[in-house]
Enzyme design. Structure first.
Site, PDB file in Angstrom:
ATOM      1  N   ASP A 221      64.579   5.119 -36.029  1.00  0.00           N
ATOM      2  CA  ASP A 221      64.192   5.022 -37.155  1.00  0.00           C
ATOM      3  C   ASP A 221      64.759   6.166 -38.000  1.00  0.00           C
ATOM      4  O   ASP A 221      65.319   7.289 -37.671  1.00  0.00           O
ATOM      5  CB  ASP A 221      62.669   5.076 -37.619  1.00  0.00           C
ATOM      6  CG  ASP A 221      62.316   4.608 -38.935  1.00  0.00           C
ATOM      7  OD1 ASP A 221      62.995   4.581 -39.918  1.00  0.00           O
ATOM      8  OD2 ASP A 221      61.057   4.541 -39.036  1.00  0.00           O
TER       9      ASP A 221
HETATM   10  C1  BGC Z   1      61.430   3.456 -42.410  1.00  0.00           C
HETATM   11  C2  BGC Z   1      61.845   2.316 -41.830  1.00  0.00           C
HETATM   12  C3  BGC Z   1      63.362   1.941 -42.753  1.00  0.00           C
HETATM   13  C4  BGC Z   1      64.094   3.373 -42.847  1.00  0.00           C
HETATM   14  C5  BGC Z   1      65.419   3.264 -43.477  1.00  0.00           C
HETATM   15  C6  BGC Z   1      62.213   4.740 -42.791  1.00  0.00           C
HETATM   16  O1  BGC Z   1      61.686   5.647 -43.293  1.00  0.00           O
HETATM   17  O2  BGC Z   1      60.127   3.679 -41.668  1.00  0.00           O
HETATM   18  O3  BGC Z   1      61.411   1.329 -42.029  1.00  0.00           O
HETATM   19  O4  BGC Z   1      64.055   1.087 -42.482  1.00  0.00           O
HETATM   20  O5  BGC Z   1      63.582   4.340 -43.315  1.00  0.00           O
HETATM   21  O6  BGC Z   1      65.083   3.188 -44.936  1.00  0.00           O
END
Ligand code: BGC
Length: 732
Positions: A221
């Site tokens: 993530d």
């Molecule tokens: C989120 C993800 C997301 C990623 C990219 C993170 O803060 O938890 O679900 O895909 O950011 O934006």
């Protein structure tokens, strides 16, 4: 991986910037973009919080809405459309679906997840992945794993026992990995029993790759990697977003000084190279995006996602000939998606009041309340409601009240909205409430409304879909994927949410959602699986065929008949149970469901629903594997977890559990092992022990059965006899 230098291999394992990987040698850069319910391709300023703008894309219903369709065929089509739009914007991997379990209604990100139940989550998530990937665009199954709260999400530790981990929180992931093979899996921010997901070798290597056979890429993530070297060693392939060269250098150094095995870096570089190969093949599928078509699909999906919670006196559908007062600022400025990284820039936006007007009838509109705290005089709204033949009141939560990154403190609707409803009900008994929200709401006095449509979040075409359902162009068929509790205090994780000093104790174990409410027989407002229709359905002729139940499972067959006066589709749910289980199990668990075709009045359809044997299993912590207990299982067919209409039972040949016998094994366990039992009996030559019950009487036998073998030394048994019994067990 000999064609790459150490530096190049390390470089393949981290992003170049926010949304792209690095181009290294022959491996081209890849673009990864949010997701899930629309493509959020940022071309200007980049951020993952949804603050900066993005290219226009169709905003389909987020998972909280789409999940209520329970329709894998529809979700697959939505997936294909998402894939086409991603392809059109040169996106290689769409970051979704989110398949975390809605453990608590306060989780700020529940709008991005399908359900409180792992079975329906797994089936719907697999359809989504298959749809997107059929276009040659990858997906990212997220957030792996145990990310069920947003508060302190980058540090919090999920303290969870093995059974809930397996039976509740990983079941959907496992199903999707096995049946739809997502190109990537996104590991979550949080820790799991002490170890960050990104550094969790058990999670990323032993389980995901070892047990489940996953061969894709594990991506972090955004910003989830605290220590890249530890993460690569644990099984992480790609750190996102671009951390610069800093962590690449750490990886190179660690290999050089022997603290990181080069094979781990090779594995992750190879995985990223293979992802690039998949993406290159996918790019060959150029597709022209028809946004009009996708808007129509978004409307179809939204209309299937609406749940008719209540319809006293058949108030709905409304007649277009009558006058309608439409009240509530969401009728004008709809709440249609969640906040944070999934925020999509829609290609267009249906305004509910306009769509209601377009559907006919005399429509007046009054704002009724504001979502920004500015005062609104409610007199207009109340007068309009009193003057019309019926009122449609749009209530719900504003975007600022629920989002990624924080949790809600309660599950209440704003007080001014509740007051407005009460005032309107006093002058207009024919009032329909339409709810918009990402997380479950306590209904409280909203329950006084005679008709309630629950739209959750419906995406850009939600306005049209609501009009379709209000006037009966679409007969609602959505079903709740989450129980609506009477009070927050009744919810399973009430005392353990979100965290205390960064620790989240999953104290309710496997009893999440309806499993909890049913096991404790707690009164609820609306059950999991609930949803009414403008027609009625009857179920009959339940049969359970178990040709080869020891191997694949059973097939439940039944007839569904439309017994009302309108055409409509139904969703049939199958729950199974093992009432005499040796472990704690809920009274029922969803193990099958099916949607009927649109049935005309009087028409019947024979439905057969396969129940996979694996879905009857529980995780046995004695042997660390899935076990199907032998014997009789309950099979229930219903229209919700609390509306069971047909029941039967089925005999299942179970798995054998052979426990290792050692000094700590109880005499009961020793007697269950034939060779050890024989050896034990032979130690009582003067008083041959064929069974404890015969020799001692049932009560004494039960007491004796719980004594560990080794403790018999204290009662005079020789150490060598104990050793002989243990040795005998090994020969069995
Ligand atoms: C989120 C993800 C997301 C990623 C990219 C993170 O803060 O938890 O679900 O895909 O950011 O934006």
């Amino acid at each position: 991986m000999s064609e790459f230098s150490s530096t190049e291999k390390a470089a393949l394992g981290s992003g170049a910037d926010f949304w792209t990987t690095k181009s290294v040698g022959s491996v081209p850069a890849l673009t990864l973009t949010d997701g899930p319910h629309g493509v959020r391709k940022q071309t200007g300023a980049t951020d993952h919080l949804g603050l900066a703008g993005s290219e226009p894309a169709t905003c389909f219903p987020p998972a909280v809405g789409l999940g209520q369709s329970w329709d894998t065929e529809l979700i697959r089509r939505v997936g294909e459309a998402l894939g086409r739009e991603a392809r059109g914007l040169d996106v290689d991997v769409l970051l979704g679906p989110g398949v975390n379990i809605k453990r608590d209604p306060r989780c700020g990100r529940n709008f991005e997840y399908f359900s409180e139940d792992p079975f329906v989550t797994g089936r719907l998530g697999a359809a989504w992945v298959s749809g997107v990937q059929s276009i040659g665009v990858g997906t990212s199954l997220k957030h792996f794993a145990l990310n069920n709260a947003e508060d302190d999400r980058m540090r919090s530790n999920s303290d969870v026992d093995p059974r809930p981990i397996r039976e509740i929180y990983l079941r959907a992931f496992a199903h999707i990995i096995r049946t739809a093979n997502p190109w990537t899996v996104m590991c979550s921010y949080n820790r799991i029993n002490g170890t960050y997901a990104a550094e969790n070798r058990w999670l990323l290597t032993d389980l995901l790759r070892g047990e489940w056979g996953y061969d894709g890429v594990v991506v972090s993530d955004w910003g989830a990697v605290a220590d890249r070297v530890r993460a690569v060693a644990a099984g992480l392939d790609l750190e996102m977003p671009g951390p610069g060269d800093r962590t690449d250098a750490q990886v190179v150094d660690a290999v050089r000084n022997g603290t990181l095995d080069e094979a781990a870096v090779d594995r992750s570089a190879r995985a990223v190279r293979e992802l690039a190969e998949r993406a290159a093949a996918g790019r060959a599928n150029r597709s022209v995006v028809d946004f009009d078509l996708h808007h129509r699909l978004a409307r179809e999906a939204a209309s299937r996602s609406i749940v008719l919670l209540k319809n006293n006196g058949d108030l709905l559908p409304l007649s277009p000939e009558r006058s309608v007062a439409v009240v509530g600022s969401f009728a004008h400025d709809p709440r249609y998606q969640g906040g944070g990284s999934s925020h999509v820039n829609p290609t267009r936006l249906d305004v509910p009041v306009d769509e209601i007007r377009a559907a006919g009838g005399t429509v007046t509109y009054a704002q009724g309340f504001s979502t920004d705290g500015s005062p609104v005089d409610t007199a207009d709204a109340i007068a309009a409601a009193a003057d019309a033949d019926a009122a449609v009141l749009f209530l719900g939560l504003a975007a600022a009240q629920e989002s990624e990154g924080f949790d809600r403190d309660d599950i209440e609707l704003p007080a001014d909205q509740v007051e407005l409803l009460t005032a309107i009900l006093a002058v207009q008994p024919r009032t329909v409430v339409v709810l918009a929200h990402g997380g479950v709401l306590r209904l409280g006095s909203i329950a006084a409304a005679p008709a309630i449509l629950d739209g959750a979040l419906l995406g850009q075409a939600g306005g049209g879909a609501i009009a379709d359902v209000l006037f009966g162009a679409v007969n609602p068929s959505g079903r709740l994927t989450e129980t609506v509790p009477v009070r927050l205090q009744d919810t399973p994780a009430y005392l353990n949410f979100p965290n205390e000093n960064s620790h989240i104790r999953y104290g309710e174990g496997i009893f999440v959602g309806y499993r909890w409410y049913d096991a404790r027989d707690i009164e609820i407002a609306y059950p999991f699986g609930h949803g009414l229709s403008y027609t009625t359905f009857e179920y009959s002729d339940l049969s359970v065929a178990s040709d080869d139940p020891g191997v694949t499972g059973v097939v439940a067959g039944l007839t569904v008949t439309n017994t009302g006066s309108r055409a409509g589709r139904d969703i049939v749910q199958v729950y199974t149970s093992k009432p005499d289980s040796r472990v704690g199990r809920p009274p029922r668990e969803l193990t099958g469901f099916a949607t009927t075709r649109g049935l005309e009045p009087g028409e019947s359809q024979i439905i057969s629903i396969a129940i996979d044997r694996n879905d009857l299993a529980y995780w046995d912590t004695r042997v660390d594997r899935w076990i199907v207990e032998p014997g009789e299982y309950g099979v229930e067919v219903g229209a919700s977890s609390r509306d069971i209409r047909l029941t039967t039972t089925v005999e299942i040949a179970g798995d054998e559990v052979r426990l290792a016998i050692d000094e700590n094994s109880t005499l009961g366990e020793v007697l269950a092992n034939p060779a050890a039992a024989q050896a034990l009996a032979s130690r009582f030559e003067d008083n041959p022990l064929t069974s404890f019950d015969d020799a001692l009487g049932v009560d004494m036998a039960r007491m004796m059965a719980s004594i560990p073998l080794g403790r018999l030394a204290g009662f005079g048994m020789r150490d060598e006899d104990i050793a002989a019994i243990i040795a005998a067990a090994r020969t069995d």
